[in-house]
Design a protein around this motif. Structure first.
Motif, PDB file in Angstrom:
ATOM      1  N   PHE A  14       0.914  -1.297  -0.028  1.00 24.33           N
ATOM      2  CA  PHE A  14       0.047  -0.004  -0.025  1.00 24.33           C
ATOM      3  C   PHE A  14       1.025   1.357   0.119  1.00 24.33           C
ATOM      4  O   PHE A  14       1.975   1.398   0.677  1.00 24.33           O
ATOM      5  CB  PHE A  14      -0.850   0.239   1.119  1.00 24.33           C
TER       6      PHE A  14
ATOM      7  N   PHE B  47      -5.014   5.857   2.009  1.00 23.99           N
ATOM      8  CA  PHE B  47      -4.267   4.615   1.291  1.00 23.99           C
ATOM      9  C   PHE B  47      -4.914   4.388  -0.097  1.00 23.99           C
ATOM     10  O   PHE B  47      -5.877   4.752  -0.401  1.00 23.99           O
ATOM     11  CB  PHE B  47      -4.502   3.380   2.127  1.00 23.99           C
ATOM     12  N   GLY B  48      -3.906   4.094  -0.971  1.00 23.21           N
ATOM     13  CA  GLY B  48      -4.350   3.621  -2.250  1.00 23.21           C
ATOM     14  C   GLY B  48      -4.931   2.071  -2.090  1.00 23.21           C
ATOM     15  O   GLY B  48      -4.963   1.598  -1.135  1.00 23.21           O
ATOM     16  N   PRO B  49      -5.487   1.661  -3.281  1.00 25.90           N
ATOM     17  CA  PRO B  49      -6.009   0.356  -3.288  1.00 25.90           C
ATOM     18  C   PRO B  49      -5.187  -0.678  -3.148  1.00 25.90           C
ATOM     19  O   PRO B  49      -5.564  -1.877  -3.003  1.00 25.90           O
ATOM     20  CB  PRO B  49      -6.774   0.489  -4.618  1.00 25.90           C
ATOM     21  N   GLY B  50      -3.695  -0.296  -3.138  1.00 25.71           N
ATOM     22  CA  GLY B  50      -2.731  -1.506  -2.930  1.00 25.71           C
ATOM     23  C   GLY B  50      -2.359  -2.309  -4.318  1.00 25.71           C
ATOM     24  O   GLY B  50      -3.180  -2.325  -5.300  1.00 25.71           O
TER      25      GLY B  50
ATOM     26  N   TYR C 168      -8.831   2.532  12.261  1.00 30.94           N
ATOM     27  CA  TYR C 168      -9.126   2.714  10.878  1.00 30.94           C
ATOM     28  C   TYR C 168      -9.829   1.187  10.891  1.00 30.94           C
ATOM     29  O   TYR C 168      -9.895   0.168  11.524  1.00 30.94           O
ATOM     30  CB  TYR C 168      -7.640   2.128  10.365  1.00 30.94           C
TER      31      TYR C 168
ATOM     32  N   GLN D  57     -10.517  -1.810   7.914  1.00 33.91           N
ATOM     33  CA  GLN D  57     -10.350  -2.240   6.440  1.00 33.91           C
ATOM     34  C   GLN D  57     -11.223  -3.378   6.197  1.00 33.91           C
ATOM     35  O   GLN D  57     -11.588  -4.479   6.761  1.00 33.91           O
ATOM     36  CB  GLN D  57      -9.130  -2.933   6.485  1.00 33.91           C
TER      37      GLN D  57
ATOM     38  N   LYS E 215      -9.367  -4.680   0.614  1.00 35.94           N
ATOM     39  CA  LYS E 215      -9.509  -3.172   0.298  1.00 35.94           C
ATOM     40  C   LYS E 215      -8.453  -2.331   1.169  1.00 35.94           C
ATOM     41  O   LYS E 215      -7.629  -3.211   2.018  1.00 35.94           O
ATOM     42  CB  LYS E 215     -10.837  -2.642   0.893  1.00 35.94           C
ATOM     43  N   GLU E 216      -8.298  -1.183   1.152  1.00 34.32           N
ATOM     44  CA  GLU E 216      -7.279  -0.478   1.920  1.00 34.32           C
ATOM     45  C   GLU E 216      -7.755  -0.028   3.102  1.00 34.32           C
ATOM     46  O   GLU E 216      -9.207   0.097   3.150  1.00 34.32           O
ATOM     47  CB  GLU E 216      -6.902   0.681   1.070  1.00 34.32           C
ATOM     48  N   PRO E 217      -7.211   0.311   4.286  1.00 36.81           N
ATOM     49  CA  PRO E 217      -7.494   0.844   5.417  1.00 36.81           C
ATOM     50  C   PRO E 217      -8.051   2.286   5.359  1.00 36.81           C
ATOM     51  O   PRO E 217      -7.624   3.046   4.421  1.00 36.81           O
ATOM     52  CB  PRO E 217      -6.339   0.837   6.204  1.00 36.81           C
TER      53      PRO E 217
END
Lengths: 115, 109
Positions: A91, A106-109, B36, B38, B42-44
């Motif tokens: 990420f 955060f980006g989508p990874g 956070y 998640q 998906k992203e946190p």
């Protein structure tokens, strides 16, 4: 507004190959963070930049990993040579404010699989 | 010892239930605290900040106990959409956020 953009979203490669992950932070954000997430170790901070300058790279696992931020809108994380144990979700996150601010976006990874 | 520790769960609760998560942190100099969320694959994303006086956001209540170095998150009237992993996050005086490994919540019909 566009969020953090990462590419590629998925990468499958063979052991020994070079892998480059890319990130575009949110415009106006001055801090950028690279993380790695695995089931075993959770979310680990690898390196972070402030105003394009690396501040702390102590989380980078070894010399095979390198990161650059040539300008405010682009960063790369490179693994050379890659190994199966590098398989993880990577990420990128960005934030603004002093000392990285508080909220990180955060980006989508990038889901990396090294065979 | 990891800086932020959480019970990984999973916590399986029926819709409408109240569920609470705790986490502990080791650095007494920590200054900022967050939860956070998640979702799977998906992203946190930031759920809420945690303040010393405690704070509430709808069905979610977060509390901080500095003396005991733990943080809690209470979810009332659980919804199916609350199913996710909840990450406890601690920040010191620098740039870095320290993430716990997360607590998994599954809300069932």
């Amino acid at each position: 507004d566009a969020g953090v953009i990462q590419s590629p979203r998925h990468e499958v490669t063979e052991m020994g190959q070079e892998v480059t992950l890319r990130c575009k932070p949110i415009s106006g954000h001055n801090s950028l963070f690279w993380y790695r997430q695995t089931m075993m170790r959770g979310l680990e901070l690898l390196i972070y930049f402030n105003n394009n300058v690396p501040i702390d790279d102590s989380g980078m696992p070894e010399d095979r990993f390198s990161a650059k931020m040539p300008n405010a809108s682009f960063s790369t994380l490179k693994i050379q040579p890659s190994e199966p144990r590098d398989s993880a979700v990577y990420f990128c996150a960005s934030s603004h404010g002093g000392f990285g601010g508080n909220e990180q976006f955060f980006g989508p990874g990038t889901r990396l699989t090294v065979l | 010892r990891k800086e932020v520790e959480q019970d990984p769960g999973p916590f399986n609760v029926p819709e409408g239930a109240t569920v609470a998560f705790n986490c502990t942190y080791s650095n007494s100099a920590s200054q900022s605290f967050f939860w956070y969320r998640q979702d799977c694959r998906k992203e946190p994303k930031l759920l809420m900040s945690v303040y010393s006086s405690g704070n509430e956001d709808g069905r979610f209540t977060a509390q901080l106990n500095r003396a005991s170095q733990y943080i809690s998150l209470l979810i009332r009237d659980s919804k199916l959409s609350d199913s996710a992993t909840y990450l406890c996050v601690v920040k010191g005086s620098g740039y870095a956020l320290n993430f716990g490994k997360g607590t998994s919540l599954l809300v069932t019909p």
